[in-house]
Write an enzyme that holds these catalytic residues in place. Structure first.
Site, mmCIF file in Angstrom:
data_model
loop_
_atom_site.group_PDB
_atom_site.id
_atom_site.type_symbol
_atom_site.label_atom_id
_atom_site.label_comp_id
_atom_site.label_asym_id
_atom_site.label_seq_id
_atom_site.Cartn_x
_atom_site.Cartn_y
_atom_site.Cartn_z
ATOM 1 N N GLY A 279 0.808 -1.207 0.000
ATOM 2 C CA GLY A 279 0.000 0.000 0.000
ATOM 3 C C GLY A 279 0.844 1.261 0.000
ATOM 4 O O GLY A 279 0.514 2.256 -0.664
ATOM 5 N N ASP A 280 1.947 1.241 0.747
ATOM 6 C CA ASP A 280 2.840 2.397 0.780
ATOM 7 C C ASP A 280 3.522 2.601 -0.568
ATOM 8 O O ASP A 280 3.710 3.737 -1.018
ATOM 9 C CB ASP A 280 3.895 2.216 1.876
ATOM 10 C CG ASP A 280 3.289 2.149 3.261
ATOM 11 O OD1 ASP A 280 2.241 2.784 3.475
ATOM 12 O OD2 ASP A 280 3.858 1.453 4.124
#
Length: 339
Positions: A279-280
């Protein structure tokens, strides 16, 4: 809600210039956590009162702030990171790793005590379960965040990336300071917390995964109707003031909604080895590729390609791809929609 085909990315001129800026230019400021991750590979998660043997364990750079900064920097963007490290044995390793990634760490403070730590349990399917101990991240004050952010030299197109692994009042101070400078805010609401109405502006972005979206909005996002329900949650978040809301769905792609409508971008099918930092990676790549204009489709494709590469590799920061790898991935995929 429309499904958007996954054509190879052709970024706009502003975004292309950002990816090629280099030099002393700051195109993104990340305010967030810096952790040392202890990643433990297990064949199965232990139940209550049970003990299991791990297959391996390793330390690595982590924290949502550090991961997003590294993700943007590896796309060629000049990034400044604002955060806090402790005075323990891990701090020099974390600082050296961030500097080696090309990140400006002059905004990273040193506070007495341990640095932030995350315990990551990784299952064979690639899914993870994470426990975060804030450490020095909890000492990041709103005053220091505001002072450092207002002193940062950067153009009006700068994006300020935030997450919730630092104190809430520091997040709010960062939003206020970013707005004073005319910068857009990209708030990754993770771990989930309330997004008060009126705090964000039309040019700002809210980003969440499907679990966080369900918790923040109170709307169920189930496996059977993931994209449709994620779209409903994303649309509900627009009322909080942001101009763009993004819900990432892992292997099912991403849903994005704005005043122009809601659309679903499916994901490329890849072999998932480790979802840590996916996600990052997605968000850092998205900020690197988006110029803040109305057409976000190409940036969404670019970010989805970056996340696809990330989950196909082991590790957190080590698994984040560079720009050349993302572009090669896009060139190797034929035009069309993947489901």
């Amino acid at each position: 809600m429309k499904d958007v085909p996954l054509y190879p990315s052709k970024l706009g001129h502003k975004a292309q210039n950002r990816l090629e800026s280099g030099g002393g230019r700051v195109d993104a400021v990340v305010i967030g956590s810096i952790n040392v991750d202890l990643v433990v590979r297990v064949r199965e998660m232990p139940g209550p009162g049970a003990t299991v043997l791990a297959e391996s364990a390793r330390h690595q750079v982590g924290g949502k702030g550090a991961n997003q900064a590294i993700a943007a920097a590896r796309q060629g963007v000049r990034v400044r990171l604002i955060g806090a490290l402790g005075t323990d044995a891990f701090a020099p390793m974390l600082k050296d790793s961030l500097a080696h990634a090309g990140i400006d760490i002059s905004g990273v403070a040193e506070v007495p005590g341990p640095s932030g730590t995350a315990l990551i349990f990784l299952e064979p399917c690639g899914q993870n379960r994470i426990v975060v101990i804030p450490g020095a991240n909890a000492a990041l004050s709103p005053e220091s965040v505001e002072r450092t952010l207002l002193a940062t030299e950067a153009p009006r197109e700068t994006a300020v990336m935030l997450q919730n692994e630092i104190p809430r009042d520091a997040v709010m101070a960062a939003i206020r300071a970013a707005h004073l400078r005319g910068w857009r805010v990209v708030w990754n609401v993770a771990p989930p917390s309330e997004v008060p109405a009126g705090v964000l502006r039309r040019g700002d972005v809210i980003a969440m995964n499907e679990v966080e979206a369900a918790q923040v909005t109170g709307r169920e996002v189930s496996d059977e109707r993931t994209a449709a329900e994620a779209a409903e949650a994303a649309e509900a978040m627009l009322a909080r003031g942001a101009g763009l809301t993004i819900v990432t769905l892992g292997p099912k792609g991403v849903v994005a909604t704005s005043a122009r409508g809601t659309f679903h971008l499916p994901a490329w099918p890849v072999e998932v080895r480790d979802t840590t930092a996916a996600g990052d990676t997605w968000l850092g790549a998205f900020v690197a590729a988006w110029d803040g204009g109305e057409d976000v489709h190409e940036a969404l494709r670019y970010a989805t390609a970056a996340a696809s590469l990330c989950v196909s590799r082991m590790g957190a920061a080590d698994s984040i791809p560079a720009r050349r790898e993302v572009e090669a991935f896009l060139r190797s995929r034929p035009q069309g929609k993947f489901v």
